[in-house]
Design a protein around this motif. Structure first.
Motif, PDB file in Angstrom:
ATOM      1  N   TYR A 126       4.075 -14.186   3.067  1.00 29.11           N
ATOM      2  CA  TYR A 126       4.477 -12.852   3.518  1.00 29.11           C
ATOM      3  C   TYR A 126       4.239 -11.821   2.417  1.00 29.11           C
ATOM      4  O   TYR A 126       3.687 -10.747   2.663  1.00 29.11           O
ATOM      5  CB  TYR A 126       5.956 -12.872   3.929  1.00 29.11           C
ATOM      6  N   THR A 152       1.730  -8.562   2.654  1.00 28.66           N
ATOM      7  CA  THR A 152       2.254  -7.195   2.610  1.00 28.66           C
ATOM      8  C   THR A 152       1.844  -6.453   1.341  1.00 28.66           C
ATOM      9  O   THR A 152       1.879  -5.231   1.321  1.00 28.66           O
ATOM     10  CB  THR A 152       3.779  -7.158   2.786  1.00 28.66           C
ATOM     11  N   PHE A 174      -0.876  -3.915   2.091  1.00 25.82           N
ATOM     12  CA  PHE A 174      -0.659  -2.779   2.993  1.00 25.82           C
ATOM     13  C   PHE A 174      -0.828  -1.472   2.235  1.00 25.82           C
ATOM     14  O   PHE A 174      -0.324  -1.300   1.141  1.00 25.82           O
ATOM     15  CB  PHE A 174       0.752  -2.800   3.592  1.00 25.82           C
TER      16      PHE A 174
END
Length: 64
Positions: free
Chosen positions: A52, A56, A59
């Motif tokens: 995860y 992320t 991003f």
């Protein structure tokens, strides 16, 4: 950081997860921080947390 996540995320000792808790809830009471630390531990495996975080980190939320 990813190596630390693999080693520390699922441990009973919340010291490592407390780093994340402090970022999300900086003014948390001890009870709130303890709850959030435990929620993190039981919600995702160490490998899942690493995956995860890796996803992320890429991003881009800055307006163009």
């Amino acid at each position: 950081m990813l190596t630390l996540m693999r080693l520390g995320w699922g441990q009973e000792n919340a010291a490592f997860r407390q780093l994340f808790t402090s970022q999300f809830i900086p003014d948390a009471t001890k009870e709130q921080a303890d709850w959030f630390n435990e929620l993190q531990r039981i919600s995702i495996s160490p490998d899942g947390a690493v995956r995860y975080r890796t996803a992320t980190n890429n991003f881009d939320v800055v307006p163009k």
